[in-house]
Enzyme design. Sequence first.
Site, PDB file in Angstrom:
ATOM      1  N   ASP A 450     -80.664 -29.892  45.179  1.00  0.00           N
ATOM      2  CA  ASP A 450     -79.670 -30.596  44.359  1.00  0.00           C
ATOM      3  C   ASP A 450     -78.258 -30.313  44.875  1.00  0.00           C
ATOM      4  O   ASP A 450     -78.025 -29.362  45.642  1.00  0.00           O
ATOM      5  CB  ASP A 450     -79.829 -30.127  42.900  1.00  0.00           C
ATOM      6  CG  ASP A 450     -79.428 -31.195  41.898  1.00  0.00           C
ATOM      7  OD1 ASP A 450     -78.684 -32.119  42.276  1.00  0.00           O
ATOM      8  OD2 ASP A 450     -79.848 -31.084  40.731  1.00  0.00           O
ATOM      9  N   ASP A 515     -80.539 -39.763  37.309  1.00  0.00           N
ATOM     10  CA  ASP A 515     -80.895 -38.932  36.150  1.00  0.00           C
ATOM     11  C   ASP A 515     -81.222 -39.791  34.939  1.00  0.00           C
ATOM     12  O   ASP A 515     -81.579 -39.263  33.889  1.00  0.00           O
ATOM     13  CB  ASP A 515     -79.726 -38.004  35.782  1.00  0.00           C
ATOM     14  CG  ASP A 515     -79.692 -36.762  36.655  1.00  0.00           C
ATOM     15  OD1 ASP A 515     -80.653 -36.536  37.403  1.00  0.00           O
ATOM     16  OD2 ASP A 515     -78.694 -36.023  36.583  1.00  0.00           O
TER      17      ASP A 515
HETATM   18  C1  GLA Z   1     -78.964 -32.489  38.220  1.00  0.00           C
HETATM   19  C2  GLA Z   1     -80.195 -33.260  38.629  1.00  0.00           C
HETATM   20  C3  GLA Z   1     -81.220 -33.205  37.531  1.00  0.00           C
HETATM   21  C4  GLA Z   1     -81.567 -31.770  37.198  1.00  0.00           C
HETATM   22  C5  GLA Z   1     -80.315 -31.001  36.876  1.00  0.00           C
HETATM   23  C6  GLA Z   1     -80.598 -29.520  36.736  1.00  0.00           C
HETATM   24  O1  GLA Z   1     -78.306 -33.103  37.174  1.00  0.00           O
HETATM   25  O2  GLA Z   1     -79.854 -34.560  38.954  1.00  0.00           O
HETATM   26  O3  GLA Z   1     -82.378 -33.900  37.914  1.00  0.00           O
HETATM   27  O4  GLA Z   1     -82.236 -31.189  38.290  1.00  0.00           O
HETATM   28  O5  GLA Z   1     -79.309 -31.152  37.866  1.00  0.00           O
HETATM   29  O6  GLA Z   1     -79.468 -28.801  36.439  1.00  0.00           O
END
Ligand code: GLA
Length: 713
Positions: A450, A515
Amino acid sequence: MPPTLLRLEGNACSAVLELSAGGTAVWRHLGSRLDALDLLAAWPGSELLSMPQGGMDAPSLARLAPGHGNGLAQDGLLRAHRDGLDAIHDWSVESWSQPSPDSLSVQLGDLCAGLGLRIELRLDAATDVLRVEAELHNRGDTELQVDRLAGASIALPDELTEVSCPHGEWANEFQWERRAVGADGWSRENRRGRSSHQAPPGLFVLGAHSCEHQGPAIGVQLAWSGNHRFALERHEDGRLLLQAGEWFAPGEIRLAPGARLRVPALYLALGQAGIGSAARGLHALARREVLRWPGGKRRPRPVHLNTWEALYFRHDEAELRDLASRAAELGVERFVLDDGWFEGRNDDRAALGDWWPDPRKYPHGLRGLAEHVRSLGMEFGLWVEPEMVNPDSRLYREHPQWALGDARREPVFGRHQLVLDLARPEVSQYLFDKLDALLRDTPISYLKWDMNRDLAQALDAHGRPGMHAQVLALYALLERLRDAHPRVEIESCASGGARADLGILRHTQRLWTSDNNDASSRIAIQSGALRLFPPELLGSHVGPAPAHATGRSQSIDLRCAVACFGHMGVEADVRAMSTDERDRLRGWITLYKQWRETIHDGDIDQGHSASGACWWLASTPQRHFLCVFQPEAMPGPQSAALRLPRLRGSGRWRVHLLGRAGQLRQRAEQQSRWLQALAGPGVLADGHELAQCGLPLPALHPEAALVFGLERA
Ligand code: GLA
C-alpha cells in the site's frame, strides 16, 4: 543526400519516418498499414512544404525530436541549461539503425549544447502498440540542469482531434472526461508524486466521431508511477503532436558530465475500431510485455478474502482463524491479512515503519495464523506499507532524518504519516531486511503493498527534490524483493487505485482498483479501469452491505456479479452474512472459478445498450462471458436488445443465463418462457444476429444484473 524513408510494420498499422543524416527525423505517417510508399518515397516532406509569408525561414516539419529556441513553432522535447547557458537545442540525426522490421533506433545530437539523445521506437506486430523509449546524454563537461524532457514528439493521424483522460478521487477512480483539442492544444500535469487518483498516466486520443466500437483511437500510457506531464500541441498542418514524460520539480534533475537520463517508456496502442480496440491493445501490451508473473506464467487468479472491511484494526487471532475457516468453506483461495498486524498499530496514527508482528495480538508471531490458513488450503497474504512512517513509531524515533521533508518547515502529513526517503541506501536496506525477514519467517505468498499519501515537501537529505529518485528506488526495492522471493505476488494499492500504471505493473501483479466496494459505484469505476488494464489485474471485492464507502446497500447477487468480472475477492465479515447470502456468495465464487480463464484470457469489450444497460464481455475462441448491469432506471418500459458487435461473423453460440441480481420490471408470467430457456437448456444464436439484432433482454429495475455464458454451438 536525399532523406531515407524508414517504416515500422505492425499488424494493421504502420509508422513511417523520414531521416536525413545531419538533418532531421520527421514523421510521415502513423496509422493504418501501408502496402506501398510511392508518394512518400518520391516526395520528401521538405519539398512539399509551403513557406508562408510572415513566418520563419525554417521548414516546420513534424519532427520526432523538436528542439527549443531554433525558430520552429513545435515545442521542444528538452528544457535544460547549464546555469543559463546552452538553453537552445536543435537536434540533428547522427545515425540510425533498424535491427528488425518493427524497430528503429535514432541517435541524435546537438554539438553546440553538448547533448546526445537516443530514441528507440518499436511497433509490435502482435499488439499494434508503438513503444517509445529515449535517453538523454550529457556529453558536455559541465552539469546540465534539466527542467523537462519528453521521449519524442509523436505526430498523430490528423483525424484524431479529441482527448479523453481519466480523473478521479479517493473512492471514485477512473472517471473519464472527453473534450476536443482546440488550437491552443491541451496538457495535463501530475505533481502528486504517485500516479494519483486525479491524473493517472494514461489517455486516449480519438476521432471526433469515434465511439466504443468504431473509429480511430489511440490508447496511451506512460510507464511511470510518479509525476508526469502529457501535452498535445496542434501542428501547423493540423495534426496533434503528443509529448509525454516526467514532470520534474525545480532543480530536481542535474545531470553530471557524462551522465544519462532515461525517459519512462511511452506506449501507444493504435486502434482502428473504436476505443475498445485501443483498450484491447493496452491489455495485450500489459499481458505480453509488461507483466512478469512468478514462475513465468499466470496461475488462475485465486479468490481473495481481505480482512480490511471485515475487521479493520481489530486483530484477534482466534477471530481471524474463525474468519479464515468460514472463508475457506465458501471457496476462498487466498486470505489476506490487512492493516493492523504490526506492533503498536491499533489505528492509523501510529506504527508505520515497525514491520514486525504485534506481540500482544500475535504472541507467537504470524506463523500460527498463516499455517492455519494454509491448512485450510488457502494461501496467506499480508498488507504492508513500506514507503511510509508514522512519527509515532520506533523507526521514526530512531531515524527521524529518514523521512523526506524540509527540516525548516512544519511537516505536511497525509493520514498522519510521512514518506521515507527510499533513495537513501540505508532506508531501502532497512525495508528490505524487515520484509525479507517476514517473508522468510512466515509462509507468505502475497503482499498487498500500500501507499497512502501523496508526496509533498519531498526533499532529500541535501534539501533537493527527490520524487524522481523515490520512484526509481521503489522499483529497485521491489526488484530486490522479487529476486529474493520470486514466488511472492505483489499487489499495488494506494488508497485504492492511486498507483495504477504500467511502471508499477513491471514489479507487481494486481491493482487495488478502489476502496469503494459499493457495487453500483464499482460499475463505473471498473468500466473506467478496464480502459487501461485487463480484468485479471483489477482487484474487485464483494463488500459488506451497506457499503462502507457510501452507506448504500446492494443485494449480495449484484455485489458478486460486479466482483466476478475482475480478480474476485471478498472484503466483508462473511460470518455476519445470513445463510442465504453465504450460499449465494459460494455459488458466485464457483461460477467465477468456472469462467475465470475466459475472463482473464479474453479480449474485452464494453458498452451501453440504448436503455442504459452497461455491459462487459470477455471473449475467447470457444467461450464468452457477459455481464449486463442496469445501474439506473430504464428510460422506457422496454429494454433495448443488447448488440454485441464483437460476435459478428463468429459462428453460432449457445447462450446461457448463469446468474442474475435484482428485480425484473415485467410481470413474471410473461418473461418466463424466454428466461426459462436462457436459464435452462440455453438459446441458440448466430453471431450476426447477436451483433445486429442483439440479445433480447427483459426489462430491468435499477441495480439488476444478468450474467451470461456463451459457448460455441
Ligand atoms: C488503504 C487501502 C485499503 C486498506 C487500508 C488499510 O486505504 O486502500 O484497502 O488496506 O489502507 O489501512
